[in-house]
Design a protein around this motif. Structure first.
Motif, PDB file in Angstrom:
ATOM      1  N   ASN A 170       0.753  -1.365  -0.480  1.00 43.93           N
ATOM      2  CA  ASN A 170       0.209   0.077  -0.086  1.00 43.93           C
ATOM      3  C   ASN A 170       0.469   1.253  -0.266  1.00 43.93           C
ATOM      4  N   SER A 171       1.806   1.195   1.160  1.00 44.62           N
ATOM      5  CA  SER A 171       2.961   2.176   0.881  1.00 44.62           C
ATOM      6  C   SER A 171       3.689   2.805  -0.313  1.00 44.62           C
ATOM      7  N   LEU A 214      -2.809   0.663  -6.563  1.00 39.42           N
ATOM      8  CA  LEU A 214      -3.056   1.644  -5.376  1.00 39.42           C
ATOM      9  C   LEU A 214      -4.719   0.536  -4.876  1.00 39.42           C
ATOM     10  N   GLU A 265     -11.684   4.130   0.893  1.00 36.84           N
ATOM     11  CA  GLU A 265     -10.314   4.477  -0.074  1.00 36.84           C
ATOM     12  C   GLU A 265     -10.130   4.933  -1.406  1.00 36.84           C
ATOM     13  N   LYS A 299       1.104   4.419  -2.981  1.00 38.12           N
ATOM     14  CA  LYS A 299       1.221   5.814  -3.476  1.00 38.12           C
ATOM     15  C   LYS A 299       2.352   6.121  -3.296  1.00 38.12           C
ATOM     16  N   GLU A 301       2.058   9.436  -6.817  1.00 42.14           N
ATOM     17  CA  GLU A 301       3.288  10.344  -6.462  1.00 42.14           C
ATOM     18  C   GLU A 301       4.082  10.727  -8.146  1.00 42.14           C
TER      19      GLU A 301
END
Length: 344
Positions: A290-291, A310, A322, A294, A298
């Motif tokens: 998940n990290s 994601l 989400e 993200k 970006e």
């Protein structure tokens, strides 16, 4: 290659205005341009018109005939239209158009990608029968074809029978072992290449790292990564970094993967994070996945894959709130997910 379709169209229009629309070499160049600009329908139309005009029988025109057929076949291969490439080649043989090395190389690529072993063998026999001058591209395509069709022994035999083995052929053979997960055999071949005085290049090391990945040979992969830099002075590219991240990740050493990324200052490269993300999914580390997803978003806010990745992580942890917000963000940024397709 600019791959500027608009400029190509302007040149096409100018050729028509000055009456060069029947010049064989100009038309072949046009076909090649449209193929490389992903306009295969337009390339096919020009090719058919060219065939309708006919050839005058001169040596130059007969050569242009072969080149135009070869260009169309290569265009289909480059655009992933393998069935069309194979059909066009069959028709070319039926029309008794002379087949050159360039055509054979392209059709071997198509045979490899669709695992059409029988056709690959026929082309091999044709090369032997006609006594074609076997160049490096054709040899590497033959090795690749046998490897992708599951005939690794035949690929090695062809490799050994080739008189001039340069770094290209060695790299293809190493990549063939990597493809089949034979890491130790790939390393053995790499060492043999060095012993014979053939200097590896960046592609050779990508093939070697891939072999180490698939066989879980972490120690060996790290050894050759250092060798690439310290002995051969080859500067690592994104492919090498991605392979190393994948090497640690596949073996479950996720912390080492992350440390490698930051230690080498490659955290701005989207490809290495994708390789890391793949390892996170493999080892069910949803939180870390998940990290990373993200972070990918970006780095590439307009890249469809980032949103899909994601979204998958949100689904995996049942975070539907989400997921809904992500879909709204996609609509705001006008990012569209391509529909799924199947070749079955």
């Amino acid at each position: 290659m600019l791959k500027s379709l608009e400029l190509g169209r302007q040149i096409h229009g100018r050729l028509l205005r000055v009456g060069m629309n029947e010049d064989s070499f100009a038309i072949t160049a046009l076909i090649d341009m449209y193929c490389k600009c992903w306009k295969m329908d337009k390339a096919s139309t020009i090719f058919q018109e060219f065939r309708r005009i006919g050839y005058k029988g001169s040596h130059d025109d007969l050569m242009a005939q072969t080149v135009s057929w070869s260009t169309m076949i290569a265009g289909y291969v480059q655009n992933g239209m393998m069935k069309d490439a194979l059909d066009r080649f069959s028709f070319m043989v039926h029309e008794q158009v002379e087949v050159d090395v360039y055509t054979l190389t392209s059709i071997l690529t198509a045979s490899a990608d669709v695992a059409f072993l029988e056709l690959g063998k026929q082309i091999h026999a044709r090369i032997v029968k006609l006594g074609q001058d076997v160049d490096v591209c054709l040899c590497s395509s033959m090795i690749d074809m046998y490897a992708k069709c599951g005939k690794l022994d035949d690929a090695r035999l062809f490799f050994q029978q080739t008189q001039t083995r340069n770094v290209v052929l060695w790299s293809v053979m190493i990549a063939s072992y990597a493809m089949h997960g034979k890491g130790e055999e790939a390393i053995e071949l790499f060492d043999l290449m060095q012993n014979e005085g053939v200097m590896p290049n960046g592609v050779s090391f990508v093939a070697l790292f891939t072999a180490c990945n698939h066989a879980g040979l972490i120690k060996e992969g790290c050894k050759y990564f250092r060798m690439m830099i310290e002995v051969y002075g080859i500067r690592p590219e994104v492919e090498h970094f991605s392979c190393m991240v994948d090497l640690f990740g596949r073996a479950g050493h996720l912390k080492e993967s992350e440390n490698f990324i930051y230690t080498n200052g490659i955290s701005h490269l989207r490809e290495v994070w994708k390789a890391f993300l793949s390892s996170c999914w493999l080892h069910k580390n949803i939180e870390l996945a998940n990290s990373i997803s993200k972070k990918l978003l970006e780095l590439e806010p307009h890249e469809t894959d980032s949103y899909v990745l994601l979204s998958n992580t949100y689904s995996a942890i049942d975070n539907w709130t989400e997921a809904a917000q992500l879909r709204r963000l996609m609509q705001e940024r006008k990012v569209k997910k391509l529909p799924g397709q199947s070749w079955i």
